[in-house]
Design a protein around this motif. Structure first.
Motif, PDB file in Angstrom:
ATOM      1  N   LYS A   2       0.843  -1.193   0.000  1.00  0.00           N
ATOM      2  CA  LYS A   2       0.000   0.000   0.000  1.00  0.00           C
ATOM      3  C   LYS A   2       0.883   1.249   0.000  1.00  0.00           C
ATOM      4  O   LYS A   2       1.998   1.231   0.488  1.00  0.00           O
ATOM      5  CB  LYS A   2      -0.871  -0.046   1.249  1.00  0.00           C
ATOM      6  CG  LYS A   2      -2.040   0.861   1.211  1.00  0.00           C
ATOM      7  CD  LYS A   2      -2.972   0.514   2.369  1.00  0.00           C
ATOM      8  CE  LYS A   2      -4.070   1.515   2.431  1.00  0.00           C
ATOM      9  NZ  LYS A   2      -5.333   1.013   2.020  1.00  0.00           N
ATOM     10  N   ILE A   3       0.379   2.347  -0.567  1.00  0.00           N
ATOM     11  CA  ILE A   3       1.106   3.616  -0.641  1.00  0.00           C
ATOM     12  C   ILE A   3       0.475   4.606   0.352  1.00  0.00           C
ATOM     13  O   ILE A   3      -0.736   4.739   0.428  1.00  0.00           O
ATOM     14  CB  ILE A   3       1.046   4.198  -2.069  1.00  0.00           C
ATOM     15  CG1 ILE A   3       1.635   3.221  -3.078  1.00  0.00           C
ATOM     16  CG2 ILE A   3       1.752   5.545  -2.140  1.00  0.00           C
ATOM     17  CD1 ILE A   3       3.094   2.926  -2.899  1.00  0.00           C
ATOM     18  N   CYS A   4       1.308   5.312   1.084  1.00  0.00           N
ATOM     19  CA  CYS A   4       0.865   6.306   2.076  1.00  0.00           C
ATOM     20  C   CYS A   4       0.319   7.543   1.364  1.00  0.00           C
ATOM     21  O   CYS A   4       0.949   8.065   0.447  1.00  0.00           O
ATOM     22  CB  CYS A   4       2.045   6.679   2.976  1.00  0.00           C
ATOM     23  SG  CYS A   4       1.662   7.932   4.214  1.00  0.00           S
ATOM     24  N   GLU A   5      -0.863   8.033   1.815  1.00  0.00           N
ATOM     25  CA  GLU A   5      -1.428   9.255   1.222  1.00  0.00           C
ATOM     26  C   GLU A   5      -0.667  10.500   1.647  1.00  0.00           C
ATOM     27  O   GLU A   5      -0.672  11.501   0.955  1.00  0.00           O
ATOM     28  CB  GLU A   5      -2.874   9.488   1.659  1.00  0.00           C
ATOM     29  CG  GLU A   5      -3.879   8.424   1.604  1.00  0.00           C
ATOM     30  CD  GLU A   5      -3.952   7.525   2.809  1.00  0.00           C
ATOM     31  OE1 GLU A   5      -3.930   7.990   3.963  1.00  0.00           O
ATOM     32  OE2 GLU A   5      -4.054   6.329   2.577  1.00  0.00           O
ATOM     33  N   SER A  10       6.088   3.701   1.184  1.00  0.00           N
ATOM     34  CA  SER A  10       5.561   2.335   1.226  1.00  0.00           C
ATOM     35  C   SER A  10       5.025   2.011   2.613  1.00  0.00           C
ATOM     36  O   SER A  10       5.611   2.376   3.627  1.00  0.00           O
ATOM     37  CB  SER A  10       6.671   1.343   0.887  1.00  0.00           C
ATOM     38  OG  SER A  10       7.140   1.555  -0.415  1.00  0.00           O
ATOM     39  N   PHE A  28      -1.642  -0.931   8.801  1.00  0.00           N
ATOM     40  CA  PHE A  28      -0.601  -0.580   7.851  1.00  0.00           C
ATOM     41  C   PHE A  28       0.236   0.536   8.454  1.00  0.00           C
ATOM     42  O   PHE A  28      -0.313   1.504   8.971  1.00  0.00           O
ATOM     43  CB  PHE A  28      -1.199  -0.100   6.525  1.00  0.00           C
ATOM     44  CG  PHE A  28      -1.891  -1.169   5.746  1.00  0.00           C
ATOM     45  CD1 PHE A  28      -1.161  -2.096   5.033  1.00  0.00           C
ATOM     46  CD2 PHE A  28      -3.270  -1.254   5.725  1.00  0.00           C
ATOM     47  CE1 PHE A  28      -1.790  -3.084   4.306  1.00  0.00           C
ATOM     48  CE2 PHE A  28      -3.913  -2.236   5.007  1.00  0.00           C
ATOM     49  CZ  PHE A  28      -3.169  -3.159   4.295  1.00  0.00           C
ATOM     50  N   CYS A  30       3.517   3.218   7.631  1.00  0.00           N
ATOM     51  CA  CYS A  30       4.383   3.786   6.600  1.00  0.00           C
ATOM     52  C   CYS A  30       5.838   3.696   7.055  1.00  0.00           C
ATOM     53  O   CYS A  30       6.171   4.069   8.183  1.00  0.00           O
ATOM     54  CB  CYS A  30       3.998   5.239   6.348  1.00  0.00           C
ATOM     55  SG  CYS A  30       5.045   6.022   5.100  1.00  0.00           S
ATOM     56  N   ALA A  39      -6.175  -1.792   9.417  1.00  0.00           N
ATOM     57  CA  ALA A  39      -6.451  -2.714   8.317  1.00  0.00           C
ATOM     58  C   ALA A  39      -7.678  -3.586   8.600  1.00  0.00           C
ATOM     59  O   ALA A  39      -8.254  -4.146   7.681  1.00  0.00           O
ATOM     60  CB  ALA A  39      -5.244  -3.615   8.060  1.00  0.00           C
TER      61      ALA A  39
END
Length: 48
Positions: A2-5, A10, A28, A30, A39
Protein backbone atom coordinates in the motif's frame (compact mmCIF):
# COMPACT_ATOMS: atom_id res chain seq x y z
CA UNK A 1 2.02 -3.08 -0.90
CA UNK A 2 0.00 0.00 0.00
CA UNK A 3 1.11 3.62 -0.64
CA UNK A 4 0.87 6.31 2.08
CA UNK A 5 -1.43 9.25 1.22
CA UNK A 6 0.65 11.63 3.35
CA UNK A 7 4.16 11.11 1.93
CA UNK A 8 3.74 8.54 -0.89
CA UNK A 9 5.99 6.11 1.02
CA UNK A 10 5.56 2.34 1.23
CA UNK A 11 3.29 0.90 3.91
CA UNK A 12 3.75 -2.55 5.43
CA UNK A 13 1.26 -4.60 7.41
CA UNK A 14 1.98 -5.00 11.13
CA UNK A 15 0.16 -6.53 14.08
CA UNK A 16 -0.38 -4.85 17.46
CA UNK A 17 -1.06 -7.12 20.44
CA UNK A 18 -2.54 -6.17 23.81
CA UNK A 19 -1.68 -9.03 26.18
CA UNK A 20 -3.64 -7.57 29.11
CA UNK A 21 -6.93 -7.59 27.23
CA UNK A 22 -6.07 -10.48 24.87
CA UNK A 23 -6.73 -8.69 21.57
CA UNK A 24 -4.74 -8.08 18.41
CA UNK A 25 -5.29 -5.86 15.38
CA UNK A 26 -3.66 -5.52 11.97
CA UNK A 27 -2.65 -2.12 10.65
CA UNK A 28 -0.60 -0.58 7.85
CA UNK A 29 2.47 1.44 8.91
CA UNK A 30 4.38 3.79 6.60
CA UNK A 31 8.12 3.08 6.50
CA UNK A 32 8.86 6.73 5.66
CA UNK A 33 6.71 8.92 7.95
CA UNK A 34 5.29 6.41 10.44
CA UNK A 35 1.61 7.05 9.68
CA UNK A 36 -0.67 4.15 10.63
CA UNK A 37 -3.96 3.03 9.10
CA UNK A 38 -6.20 0.37 10.56
CA UNK A 39 -6.45 -2.71 8.32
CA UNK A 40 -9.24 -4.47 10.25
CA UNK A 41 -12.59 -3.11 11.40
CA UNK A 42 -12.17 -4.28 14.99
CA UNK A 43 -9.61 -6.07 17.20
CA UNK A 44 -9.62 -9.87 17.16
CA UNK A 45 -9.26 -12.13 20.21
CA UNK A 46 -5.91 -13.91 20.54
CA UNK A 47 -7.63 -17.20 21.44
CA UNK A 48 -10.54 -18.31 19.28
Amino acid sequence: MKICEKCQGSMVMERAVDLEVGLSILYFACLNCGKRLQAEKEPQPLVR
